[in-house]
Structures are given as structure tokens and as C-alpha cells.
Design a protein around this motif. Structure first.
Motif, mmCIF file in Angstrom:
data_model
loop_
_atom_site.group_PDB
_atom_site.id
_atom_site.type_symbol
_atom_site.label_atom_id
_atom_site.label_comp_id
_atom_site.label_asym_id
_atom_site.label_seq_id
_atom_site.Cartn_x
_atom_site.Cartn_y
_atom_site.Cartn_z
ATOM 1 N N ALA A 1 18.973 -16.565 25.806
ATOM 2 C CA ALA A 1 17.779 -17.412 25.710
ATOM 3 C C ALA A 1 16.647 -16.868 26.578
ATOM 4 N N VAL A 2 16.965 -16.308 27.739
ATOM 5 C CA VAL A 2 15.944 -15.701 28.599
ATOM 6 C C VAL A 2 15.274 -14.548 27.856
ATOM 7 N N GLU A 3 16.096 -13.736 27.212
ATOM 8 C CA GLU A 3 15.582 -12.605 26.440
ATOM 9 C C GLU A 3 14.713 -13.095 25.270
ATOM 10 N N LYS A 4 15.196 -14.119 24.554
ATOM 11 C CA LYS A 4 14.438 -14.690 23.429
ATOM 12 C C LYS A 4 13.137 -15.319 23.907
ATOM 13 N N CYS A 5 13.184 -15.984 25.067
ATOM 14 C CA CYS A 5 11.999 -16.668 25.588
ATOM 15 C C CYS A 5 10.870 -15.678 25.843
ATOM 16 N N LYS A 6 11.217 -14.488 26.282
ATOM 17 C CA LYS A 6 10.199 -13.470 26.546
ATOM 18 C C LYS A 6 9.394 -13.156 25.285
ATOM 19 N N ILE A 7 10.040 -13.314 24.120
ATOM 20 C CA ILE A 7 9.373 -13.072 22.840
ATOM 21 C C ILE A 7 8.809 -14.382 22.271
ATOM 22 N N ILE A 8 9.633 -15.426 22.291
ATOM 23 C CA ILE A 8 9.264 -16.706 21.679
ATOM 24 C C ILE A 8 8.045 -17.337 22.344
ATOM 25 N N ILE B 1 -1.293 -34.384 21.853
ATOM 26 C CA ILE B 1 -0.428 -34.287 20.669
ATOM 27 C C ILE B 1 -0.084 -32.824 20.392
ATOM 28 N N ILE B 2 -1.068 -31.936 20.481
ATOM 29 C CA ILE B 2 -0.810 -30.502 20.287
ATOM 30 C C ILE B 2 0.147 -29.995 21.360
ATOM 31 N N ILE B 3 -0.094 -30.364 22.606
ATOM 32 C CA ILE B 3 0.784 -29.937 23.706
ATOM 33 C C ILE B 3 2.212 -30.410 23.459
ATOM 34 N N ASP B 4 2.375 -31.655 23.044
ATOM 35 C CA ASP B 4 3.716 -32.185 22.798
ATOM 36 C C ASP B 4 4.418 -31.450 21.658
ATOM 37 N N LYS B 5 3.683 -31.099 20.619
ATOM 38 C CA LYS B 5 4.259 -30.323 19.518
ATOM 39 C C LYS B 5 4.655 -28.928 20.000
ATOM 40 N N PHE B 6 3.795 -28.324 20.804
ATOM 41 C CA PHE B 6 4.056 -27.006 21.380
ATOM 42 C C PHE B 6 5.327 -27.050 22.231
ATOM 43 N N GLN B 7 5.417 -28.055 23.094
ATOM 44 C CA GLN B 7 6.583 -28.207 23.962
ATOM 45 C C GLN B 7 7.854 -28.405 23.137
ATOM 46 N N ALA B 8 7.777 -29.250 22.125
ATOM 47 C CA ALA B 8 8.943 -29.505 21.278
ATOM 48 C C ALA B 8 9.399 -28.232 20.571
ATOM 49 N N GLN B 9 8.447 -27.428 20.102
ATOM 50 C CA GLN B 9 8.792 -26.172 19.421
ATOM 51 C C GLN B 9 9.494 -25.215 20.383
ATOM 52 N N LEU B 10 8.951 -25.061 21.586
ATOM 53 C CA LEU B 10 9.579 -24.180 22.574
ATOM 54 C C LEU B 10 10.985 -24.655 22.921
ATOM 55 N N GLN B 11 11.124 -25.950 23.160
ATOM 56 C CA GLN B 11 12.441 -26.492 23.512
ATOM 57 C C GLN B 11 13.445 -26.295 22.391
ATOM 58 N N ALA B 12 13.017 -26.526 21.157
ATOM 59 C CA ALA B 12 13.916 -26.344 20.013
ATOM 60 C C ALA B 12 14.359 -24.885 19.900
ATOM 61 N N ASP B 13 13.419 -23.960 20.053
ATOM 62 C CA ASP B 13 13.749 -22.538 19.955
ATOM 63 C C ASP B 13 14.703 -22.106 21.070
ATOM 64 N N LEU B 14 14.451 -22.575 22.279
ATOM 65 C CA LEU B 14 15.315 -22.184 23.404
ATOM 66 C C LEU B 14 16.690 -22.835 23.310
ATOM 67 N N THR B 15 16.733 -24.088 22.900
ATOM 68 C CA THR B 15 18.021 -24.764 22.725
ATOM 69 C C THR B 15 18.850 -24.051 21.670
ATOM 70 N N LYS B 16 18.216 -23.648 20.586
ATOM 71 C CA LYS B 16 18.901 -22.912 19.528
ATOM 72 C C LYS B 16 19.447 -21.589 20.069
ATOM 73 N N ALA B 17 18.638 -20.877 20.847
ATOM 74 C CA ALA B 17 19.075 -19.593 21.410
ATOM 75 C C ALA B 17 20.263 -19.778 22.354
ATOM 76 N N ILE B 18 20.225 -20.822 23.174
ATOM 77 C CA ILE B 18 21.338 -21.094 24.090
ATOM 78 C C ILE B 18 22.604 -21.393 23.300
#
Length: 188
Positions: free
Chosen positions: A57-64, A32-49
Motif C-alpha cells: 500500500a505504501v508503494e501504491k500510495c506513492k502512485i495513487i 464535498i469535493i474534499i470528502d470525495k477525494f478522501q473517500a477515494q484515497l481511503q478506498a484505494d489504500l484499503t484495497k491495496a492493503i
């Protein structure tokens, strides 16, 4: 209803594990924690794209990515990270335990099996690994072969990660894993 289906799906994913009730509960909680973590990363990267494109998004991912790992680790009192043998960030290089699981999953995939969640008590703590399979074509914008990656994005990857190994993937490939470690208390 969705939550119930979600939990039933998680239980079916890990039902093949042979572990105690305590370990089974820890495994469910970890996934459950892993799935929440994955969802947060995907949401942040999708927003950046959507905001400024894949190179951004590559630049943001280095920080996010490290911020999200640190935030989840502190909040949940665990250690969580993404790992891969073909890592982009050297901090995501797998350790010996993780490498062994990745190799086992690679063999399973070659034999037509889907890799499954692994949970095991180790000297480092209770470890759970969940495979990352590339199922979303969006991922190929940064992790595909050079024909999938826009020149601007490829230039950004090379400038931020000069020793990048995380390209050349196709849909369905094993990209790596989410790796979580929780300390086992003496009362368990």
C-alpha cells in the motif's frame, strides 16, 4: 436520507464561518469535493492493503496519491492536495498560508478544541482547508511509531521516502489537512 444527513453535517461543520452566501456555498462545495477525494484515497489504500499488505500500500500510495490529486484537480477545476508539516512526499509540504492554519489548529487542540474547516479568499484563490485527524487505527500501520509499523513496511517507507517525516503519530493526532484552492472569478 444519508445524503441529507451528510449535507447537514457539512453545513454544521462550517456554520461557524463568517462569510458571504457565495463563499458559504463555495465552502460547502469544496468540503464535498474534499470528502470525495478522501473517500477515494481511503478506498484505494484499503484495497491495496487487502490485496498485498501495508508495504504494498505504501508503494501504491506513492502512485495513487498524486494521480488522485491530479484527477480531482482537473475534473473539478481546482487544486487539491494533502499537506502536513510532517510530510512524507515533499510535494505535500505546506505553504505559508497552510502552515499558519496548521499552527492555529495545533493551539486549538492544546486548548481542548476541535479544529474546524477554514475558508478564505486569498490572492491564490478561494482556499479551503479541512483538518486530517488520525481516527482510524489502520493509519498507524504507516504513520504510527516504529512499534506500530511492521518492519517490511518501515523498510518500504524508508526506501521510497528517504527523508520521510510522516511517522510518530498516535490516534487523535492532527496529521495535516486537505487543502483546496479554487480560482475566484471576477463575477463573484
Amino acid at each position: 436520507m444519508i445524503t441529507r444527513i451528510y449535507y447537514l453535517t457539512i453545513l454544521s461543520l462550517i456554520s461557524g464561518l463568517s462569510c458571504s452566501k457565495t463563499d458559504h456555498g463555495r465552502t460547502v462545495a469544496s468540503v464535498i469535493i474534499i470528502d470525495k477525494f478522501q473517500a477515494q484515497l481511503q478506498a484505494d489504500l484499503t484495497k491495496a492493503i487487502k490485496e498485498r499488505g501495508t508495504a504494498y500500500a505504501v508503494e501504491k500510495c506513492k502512485i495513487i496519491s498524486p494521480e488522485t490529486e491530479n484527477s480531482f484537480s482537473a475534473k473539478e477545476k481546482i487544486s487539491i492536495r494533502r499537506i502536513s508539516e510532517k510530510f512524507r512526499n515533499p510535494l505535500h509540504k505546506p505553504d505559508g498560508f497552510e502552515t499558519g492554519i496548521l499552527k492555529t489548529w495545533a493551539v486549538e487542540i492544546q486548548n481542548g478544541k476541535d479544529p474546524q474547516v477554514v475558508a478564505e479568499n486569498t490572492k491564490e484563490g478561494f482556499r479551503v482547508m479541512k483538518p486530517i485527524l488520525l481516527k482510524n487505527p489502520m493509519c498507524l500501520q504507516c504513520h504510527g511509531n516504529n512499534s506500530n509499523i511492521e518492519p517490511e513496511t518501515l523498510k518500504k517507507i524508508k526506501s521510497l521516502y528517504p527523508e520521510d517525516k510522516a511517522t510518530g503519530y498516535a490516534l487523535g493526532d492532527l496529521r495535516g489537512a486537505f487543502s483546496l484552492i479554487s480560482k475566484v472569478s471576477k463575477g463573484d
